[in-house]
Structures are given as C-alpha cells and as structure tokens.
Design a protein around this motif. Sequence first.
Motif, PDB file in Angstrom:
ATOM      1  N   ASP A 105       0.862  -1.174   0.000  1.00  0.00           N
ATOM      2  CA  ASP A 105       0.000   0.000   0.000  1.00  0.00           C
ATOM      3  C   ASP A 105       0.906   1.234   0.000  1.00  0.00           C
ATOM      4  O   ASP A 105       1.726   1.404   0.898  1.00  0.00           O
ATOM      5  CB  ASP A 105      -0.900  -0.021   1.231  1.00  0.00           C
ATOM      6  CG  ASP A 105      -1.882   1.124   1.254  1.00  0.00           C
ATOM      7  OD1 ASP A 105      -1.435   2.296   1.276  1.00  0.00           O
ATOM      8  OD2 ASP A 105      -3.094   0.850   1.278  1.00  0.00           O
ATOM      9  N   ARG A 106       0.758   2.095  -0.978  1.00  0.00           N
ATOM     10  CA  ARG A 106       1.656   3.245  -1.116  1.00  0.00           C
ATOM     11  C   ARG A 106       1.453   4.288  -0.033  1.00  0.00           C
ATOM     12  O   ARG A 106       2.376   5.032   0.303  1.00  0.00           O
ATOM     13  CB  ARG A 106       1.502   3.871  -2.494  1.00  0.00           C
ATOM     14  CG  ARG A 106       1.983   2.918  -3.596  1.00  0.00           C
ATOM     15  CD  ARG A 106       1.907   3.546  -4.947  1.00  0.00           C
ATOM     16  NE  ARG A 106       2.828   4.675  -5.012  1.00  0.00           N
ATOM     17  CZ  ARG A 106       2.796   5.582  -5.971  1.00  0.00           C
ATOM     18  NH1 ARG A 106       1.893   5.516  -6.923  1.00  0.00           N
ATOM     19  NH2 ARG A 106       3.660   6.578  -5.965  1.00  0.00           N
ATOM     20  N   ALA A 107       0.258   4.361   0.545  1.00  0.00           N
ATOM     21  CA  ALA A 107      -0.019   5.362   1.576  1.00  0.00           C
ATOM     22  C   ALA A 107       0.440   4.922   2.954  1.00  0.00           C
ATOM     23  O   ALA A 107       0.933   5.724   3.736  1.00  0.00           O
ATOM     24  CB  ALA A 107      -1.511   5.685   1.605  1.00  0.00           C
ATOM     25  N   THR A 108       0.312   3.630   3.255  1.00  0.00           N
ATOM     26  CA  THR A 108       0.612   3.143   4.607  1.00  0.00           C
ATOM     27  C   THR A 108       1.861   2.282   4.684  1.00  0.00           C
ATOM     28  O   THR A 108       2.402   2.073   5.757  1.00  0.00           O
ATOM     29  CB  THR A 108      -0.555   2.311   5.161  1.00  0.00           C
ATOM     30  OG1 THR A 108      -0.673   1.109   4.371  1.00  0.00           O
ATOM     31  CG2 THR A 108      -1.850   3.088   5.139  1.00  0.00           C
ATOM     32  N   GLY A 109       2.299   1.715   3.559  1.00  0.00           N
ATOM     33  CA  GLY A 109       3.428   0.793   3.566  1.00  0.00           C
ATOM     34  C   GLY A 109       3.033  -0.638   3.911  1.00  0.00           C
ATOM     35  O   GLY A 109       3.876  -1.533   3.917  1.00  0.00           O
ATOM     36  N   HIS A 110       1.732  -0.894   4.191  1.00  0.00           N
ATOM     37  CA  HIS A 110       1.304  -2.255   4.543  1.00  0.00           C
ATOM     38  C   HIS A 110       1.650  -3.206   3.411  1.00  0.00           C
ATOM     39  O   HIS A 110       1.429  -2.921   2.233  1.00  0.00           O
ATOM     40  CB  HIS A 110      -0.190  -2.319   4.836  1.00  0.00           C
ATOM     41  CG  HIS A 110      -0.623  -3.696   5.211  1.00  0.00           C
ATOM     42  ND1 HIS A 110      -1.107  -4.581   4.291  1.00  0.00           N
ATOM     43  CD2 HIS A 110      -0.606  -4.333   6.402  1.00  0.00           C
ATOM     44  CE1 HIS A 110      -1.379  -5.732   4.902  1.00  0.00           C
ATOM     45  NE2 HIS A 110      -1.076  -5.600   6.185  1.00  0.00           N
ATOM     46  N   LEU A 111       2.209  -4.345   3.760  1.00  0.00           N
ATOM     47  CA  LEU A 111       2.666  -5.356   2.815  1.00  0.00           C
ATOM     48  C   LEU A 111       1.825  -6.614   2.955  1.00  0.00           C
ATOM     49  O   LEU A 111       1.626  -7.118   4.065  1.00  0.00           O
ATOM     50  CB  LEU A 111       4.131  -5.694   3.103  1.00  0.00           C
ATOM     51  CG  LEU A 111       4.690  -6.998   2.540  1.00  0.00           C
ATOM     52  CD1 LEU A 111       4.875  -6.872   1.041  1.00  0.00           C
ATOM     53  CD2 LEU A 111       6.010  -7.337   3.208  1.00  0.00           C
ATOM     54  N   SER A 112       1.338  -7.121   1.835  1.00  0.00           N
ATOM     55  CA  SER A 112       0.738  -8.456   1.754  1.00  0.00           C
ATOM     56  C   SER A 112       1.545  -9.206   0.712  1.00  0.00           C
ATOM     57  O   SER A 112       1.810  -8.671  -0.374  1.00  0.00           O
ATOM     58  CB  SER A 112      -0.724  -8.394   1.317  1.00  0.00           C
ATOM     59  OG  SER A 112      -1.505  -7.736   2.276  1.00  0.00           O
ATOM     60  N   ALA A 113       1.951 -10.429   1.036  1.00  0.00           N
ATOM     61  CA  ALA A 113       2.783 -11.178   0.106  1.00  0.00           C
ATOM     62  C   ALA A 113       2.441 -12.656   0.146  1.00  0.00           C
ATOM     63  O   ALA A 113       1.924 -13.161   1.148  1.00  0.00           O
ATOM     64  CB  ALA A 113       4.271 -10.989   0.456  1.00  0.00           C
TER      65      ALA A 113
END
Length: 144
Positions: free
Chosen positions: A107-115
């Motif tokens: 997520d570009r706004a929060t940096g949250h990563l899903s992988a």
Amino acid sequence: MTGRHATVVMALLLLLPIRASGEGVDGKTPLVCDLVKASQCDGVASCASTDFADIDLPPVYLVDFAAKRLASEDGQRASPIASQELLDAVLVLQGSQNGRGWTMVVDRATGHLSATIADAEGALVIAGACTARPKSAEQPSDAR
C-alpha cells in the motif's frame, strides 16, 4: 481463514510496531520491508500461523528497484523482480525462482505489505510493512 479470523489478524497487525509509514513508496526509492506475520498453507488451502524461524525465512527484506532485486537484509537470499506495476494506491512486485512464485503488494499510503510465496506443495501468506530505505543504508547492488 474465516472472515472473523481475518479481522482478528488484521486488528493484531495494527497493534504491532511497524518501522514507519509508506512514505516514499514510489517504485524508485529502495525499500526495507519488515515481515510481521506468516501463515503456511498446504496444497488444499488449509492454513496455520507459523514463525519465520520455523519456515527459515528472514524477517527483513530489501527491495532494490534499480537492480530489479529482492534480497534478505544480510544478502544471503535474493530473487529477481520480474514484474513491477505501480498503481495509484499500490505497488505490485512479482517474481519466480527455484520452482516458486512470489507476489508482494505494498500500500503506497501506509506501507502495509501483503505477500505470497507459492510452490506445488502449498503457499506462505505474509503480512508486514515497507518504508523507504534510509540513504545511509543504501549500497550499490553489485557490492553484495
């Protein structure tokens, strides 16, 4: 994972300390990504939480866009980035190596990563956070 379990996992992730926000997720500036939570799924999609030590996965990865490379912080593990898509809200990276395919969505706004990392036997589902890599930590990709 049921909807209730997914909600609980997401609530816990919000409470965990994260390195920083997604400021700087522009698809050009190198990133450092902290892996926070993982689930291991078998070939019939039965999943259970797991520890990174149990699956032999380092908890920090570096994204080098110029070199098109995803690497563990110590440089011992690396994979080429085969595809990069920069959208308004997210950055999507994909690659494959040694019979496994992987995808990261940041997520570009929060940096949250899903992988995810998948092979013929099952998959790992990972949550975490990415942030722009500090200038002092950047090293030329050929220095490793």
